[in-house]
Design a protein around this motif. Structure first.
Motif, mmCIF file in Angstrom:
data_model
loop_
_atom_site.group_PDB
_atom_site.id
_atom_site.type_symbol
_atom_site.label_atom_id
_atom_site.label_comp_id
_atom_site.label_asym_id
_atom_site.label_seq_id
_atom_site.Cartn_x
_atom_site.Cartn_y
_atom_site.Cartn_z
ATOM 1 N N ILE A 132 0.842 -1.196 0.000
ATOM 2 C CA ILE A 132 0.000 0.000 0.000
ATOM 3 C C ILE A 132 0.880 1.251 0.000
ATOM 4 C CG2 ILE A 132 -1.728 1.296 1.333
ATOM 5 C CD1 ILE A 132 -2.808 -1.240 -0.053
ATOM 6 N N ASP A 133 1.926 1.226 0.821
ATOM 7 C CA ASP A 133 2.819 2.385 0.894
ATOM 8 C C ASP A 133 3.515 2.630 -0.449
ATOM 9 O OD1 ASP A 133 2.017 2.558 3.495
ATOM 10 O OD2 ASP A 133 3.912 1.863 4.385
ATOM 11 N N ARG A 134 3.842 1.557 -1.136
ATOM 12 C CA ARG A 134 4.495 1.672 -2.448
ATOM 13 C C ARG A 134 3.585 2.425 -3.422
ATOM 14 N NH1 ARG A 134 9.774 0.575 -4.321
ATOM 15 N NH2 ARG A 134 9.835 -1.611 -3.708
ATOM 16 N N ILE A 135 2.289 2.064 -3.413
ATOM 17 C CA ILE A 135 1.351 2.768 -4.306
ATOM 18 C C ILE A 135 1.219 4.224 -3.851
ATOM 19 C CG2 ILE A 135 -1.002 2.858 -5.232
ATOM 20 C CD1 ILE A 135 -1.266 -0.149 -4.560
ATOM 21 N N ALA A 136 1.057 4.406 -2.530
ATOM 22 C CA ALA A 136 0.837 5.757 -1.990
ATOM 23 C C ALA A 136 2.021 6.676 -2.248
ATOM 24 C CB ALA A 136 0.548 5.671 -0.487
#
Ligand code: Z57
Length: 838
Positions: free
Chosen positions: A738-742
């Motif tokens: 999720i952090d990678r996308i964010a």
């Protein structure tokens, strides 16, 4: 009636050139059609001319069987299934007709002797995309099976001028382009303007007393629309049965006698004429969701009224008294889209044919049967009373009266239960008033069926619970099926030939015979042939992807495919989370030993469905990064194949190693792509949803990759209070994804682009992606491990195919015939019954 003398027919060689199946005859007929129908000769003919000439050559061969079939059905007044559907996703006709006529090889040789390539000509056909997805394709599979099982049937629907839009991908986003499938003409249909039918819309009603002193109602419409039938012959596999698909085109009634309808507003009516043509202009591009638009309701009454009036015309034409309508026809309602048939048949019988209420109601219930296809609340059709009454004033009156009688019945069975009356009423009165179409369909039908065992069970326990308690005897399950003709024989000739070389070709009509393949599962020679066929088909798709997307794919990687409409409940984004998980593992440890995978996606999003479109954008964005990151090497590739269609599906299913069927349990009514993949030797990774449950039961749990919450676990978790953030904080890999996308990693640093999607996951996650994430990843890791044991994988693949016999649409149709339709087959002999009329 005068007939053409036989010798005259012989002299003209009509019989041979229009019906003959030899290579020589096919060649002659083909060139003849090129000359006389297309008006071209080889030197100047385009590929499309050749396609058209071949299509007409094949159509001639169909017509002989079609007319024979019609003559026999008419002579015997055969009981007939009338399949009413707002969608028929037929796919290209030419190849299927060659298979069903049994002349694929002869035609291939004939055109090749003329210097042409059959595959090339097949490519030319613009498919009639008159459906969105599963529901429309199911209707098409069922028509194929009805013809193959020699069941008299008529498919009734709308001849949309614009079918499902063409999908382009620009900068990773879906762009819709209108589909002009008719722009080169349609060689498969015959217009029947002489059988046009008129449908009324709008206006008001007037009560009067007839000459016998009875209370009657007259409907004075605001507008009248003309429906012109266009008929397409549908041939069964190696039978002489050719049934009819009858689609209605809306036209303005040029010289309509408005006085007959007592319309005062002439100019208004003339203006409305221009609006008439709009009715069959375009297919609504939403799958599994209803928009409540006036034009859509108008489309529904248009094709339903045309079809019911057509059936009544046929009943009279065969000297069957109208009181026996239900003996001549059984009418299957494909979802609630044609559910207005309940009120329209009542109106026709009572207002137009002088029948009393009770008899009309009995005939209506005995004739109609309803198939439900969804558990999604947003797909259940409801029409605001005001809109409904404006367009269909008489139908609203009839629905009120049906409701009155119905609620009396409910009261009698469940006294003093006002809450139940409120819940079951055909009218939703909780706020703005609505007509509930599913309730109308349940009350007006003698059968209510779901499309997979789990789906039917959930209908009974949940969505239609009150109706199940009221009418338990009406409920039944009919698990969906797919036609093996189009989805194996036509689309996968290599696998077809291998199978037939071992067990003969009875399996094409008797899919359970695939069982005999189990005898060869330990035969190393057979296994190696099985594997090299899959490999060769994958190689073809590699070439296609190279050409279409410019992406170089490793043919030895797992072809992991998710092809279906884009919808949050289908969870394409869960698949995306897996891709990023693997990507993160590689980035953290570039030398990690990962089983190479190619992730392939295909599917359209409804044009107004923002989140689905954002998921398409996300997948394409991940692809842009992953496919070009040197750390990844050729271990991961992400491919979005645009403009998924039937034609395209036929190319994709055979190439799959792994089929993604990962909907949240309790949301996918059945699924049918799951069946098409497994029939072509793909293994499934899936939740216990829809028909996945039954597929796993058939192929054996050791040959199926199951994961995730079950439907009861989903309800329990939601009831407890689901908190997606907890999963995010406690799962390191999930958080990293999720952090990678964010972080904007897949969006050139733009941290806003995917925020709506991330927020919906972090703060709502209606479809429980986070709850199922770890189970999915673990299961995928297991898939990767199993794939490395190629012999084991091949064995599992063979056993999947060998045990998929249940999922033929022939089995589904056989069960509909037995349990709902009470209909027998009518074999067609190719006799001498066709004679030319003077
Ligand atoms: C549609 O394609 C389906 C259901 C609907 O209510 C509408 Br509207 C469109 C699909 C289901 O989603 C699939 O699960 C099912 O396999 C298919 O209909 C055929 O029954």
């Amino acid at each position: 009636m005068q007939t053409v003398p036989n010798h005259q027919v012989d002299n003209l060689q009509i019989e041979d050139d229009r019906t003959g199946l030899s290579v020589e005859c096919l060649k002659r007929a083909f060139l003849d059609n090129l000359f006389y129908v297309q008006g071209k000769f080889p030197k100047i003919a385009t590929k499309n001319d050749y396609y058209m000439a071949l299509a007409y050559t094949v159509r001639d061969r169909l017509l002989q069987r079609w007319i024979n079939t019609a003559v026999i059905y008419t002579d015997r007044a055969s009981r007939t299934v009338s399949y009413l559907s707002a969608e028929f996703l037929m796919g290209p006709h030419l190849g299927n007709n060659l298979v069903n006529l049994g002349i694929y090889d002869q035609v291939k040789q004939a055109v090749s002797e003329l210097g042409l390539d059959l595959e090339d000509l097949l490519e030319q056909e613009e498919e009639p995309g008159l459906g969105n997805g599963g529901l429309g394709r199911l209707a098409a599979c069922y028509l194929d099976s009805m013809a193959t099982l020699e069941i008299p049937s008529l498919g009734y629907g709308i001849r949309y001028e614009f079918g499902i839009f063409d999908q382009d991908i620009r900068d990773g986003w879906q762009v819709e382009i209108t589909d002009k499938w008719l722009h080169c003409g349609n060689p498969w249909e015959i217009a029947r303007p002489e059988w046009a039918i008129y449908v009324r819309l709008g206006g008001h009603t007037e009560a009067y007393t007839d000459e016998r002193g009875r209370y009657r109602v007259r409907w004075i419409p605001f507008q009248v629309i003309k429906g012109v039938p266009h008929d397409t012959p549908l041939l069964g596999y190696k039978t002489n049965t050719a049934n009819t698909l009858r689609l209605w085109t809306a036209e303005a009634p040029e010289s309509f006698d408005f006085a007959a309808f007592n319309s005062g507003d002439y100019l208004g009516a003339v203006q409305e004429k221009m609006v008439s043509e709009n009715l069959s202009k375009v297919l609504y591009p939403n799958d599994d969701s209803s928009q409540g638009k006036r034009l859509r309701l108008a489309q529904q009454i248009f094709f339903v009224s045309c079809s019911l009036q057509d059936m009544i015309r046929i009943v009279f034409g065969q000297n069957v008294p109208l009181e026996k309508f239900h003996e001549k026809f059984v009418v299957q309602l494909n979802d609630t889209h044609p559910a207005i048939a309940v009120a329209e048949l009542m109106r026709l019988l009572i207002d137009e044919h002088d029948m009393g209420w009770d008899q009309a109601w009995s005939i209506t219930q005995k004739s109609l049967a309803y198939t439900n296809h969804t558990l999604l609340p947003e797909a259940l059709e409801r029409w605001p009373i005001s809109l409904f009454g404006e367009l269909l004033p008489r139908h609203l009156e009839i629905i009120y009266e049906i409701n009155y009688h119905f609620l009396e019945e409910v009261k009698a069975k469940f006294p003093a239960d006002s809450d139940r009356l409120r819940r079951m009423s055909l009218i939703d009165e909780s706020g703005e008033k609505y007509v509930r179409m599913a309730h109308l369909a349940c009350v007006g039908s003698h059968s209510i069926n779901g499309v997979a065992a789990l789906h039917t069970k959930l209908l009974q326990q949940d969505v239609l619970r009150d109706f199940y308690q009221m009418y338990p005897e009406k409920f039944n399950n009919k698990t969906n099926g797919v036609t093996p003709r189009r989805f194996i024989v036509l689309s996968n000739p290599r696998l077809t030939n291998l199978i037939s070389s071992k067990i003969g070709d009875n399996w094409v009509k008797n899919l359970k015979d695939l069982k005999h393949l189990e005898a060869f599962v330990d035969d190393p020679e057979f296994c190696s042939q099985w594997r090299s066929i899959k490999s060769a088909i994958k190689q073809d798709l590699v070439a296609y992807i190279q050409k279409q997307n410019g992406i170089t794919v490793n043919p030895d990687s797992i072809f992991d495919i998710q092809a279906k409409r884009f919808h949050e409940y289908k969870r394409q984004h869960l698949n995306a989370l897996h891709i990023i998980t693997l990507y993160n593992r590689i980035k953290a440890n570039p030398d990690i030993d990962i089983t190479p995978r190619t992730f392939i996606f295909g599917g359209k999003a409804a044009p107004g469905y923002y989140m689905a479109k954002l998921i398409i954008k996300l997948i394409n964005s991940i692809g842009d990064v992953v496919n070009n990151d040197p750390d990844v090497r050729d271990r991961l590739k992400v491919v979005f194949l645009k403009n998924y269609s039937v034609k395209f599906a036929q190319r994709v299913y055979p190439a799959a190693d792994l089929s993604e069927q990962i909907s949240m349990a309790g949301k996918e009514a059945s699924g049918t792509g799951n069946m098409k993949f497994a029939l072509n030797g793909a293994l499934t990774i899936g939740t216990l949803d829809g028909a996945n449950v039954e597929i796993r039961e058939e192929v054996g749990e050791e040959n199926f990759f199951i994961f995730g919450l079950t439907a009861p676990e989903v309800y329990a978790l939601k009831a407890r209070g689901y908190r997606p953030l907890d999963y995010y904080h406690s799962n390191r890999e999930l958080k990293a994804v999720i952090d990678r996308i964010a972080s904007g990693h897949f969006s050139h640093g733009d941290t806003k682009l995917f925020k709506p999607l991330l927020d919906s996951l972090l703060y709502r996650d209606e479809y429980l992606l986070f709850a199922d994430y770890q189970a999915y990843i673990d299961c995928q890791d297991y898939v990767s491990q199993v794939y490395r044991d190629r012999d084991r994988w091949t064995r599992m693949s063979i056993l999947n195919v060998a045990r998929m016999g249940k999922f033929s649409s022939d089995r589904s149709i056989h069960d509909y015939c037995q349990d709902i339709w009470n209909i027998q087959s009518v074999p067609i002999e190719l006799g001498e019954c066709i004679q030319a009329k003077e």
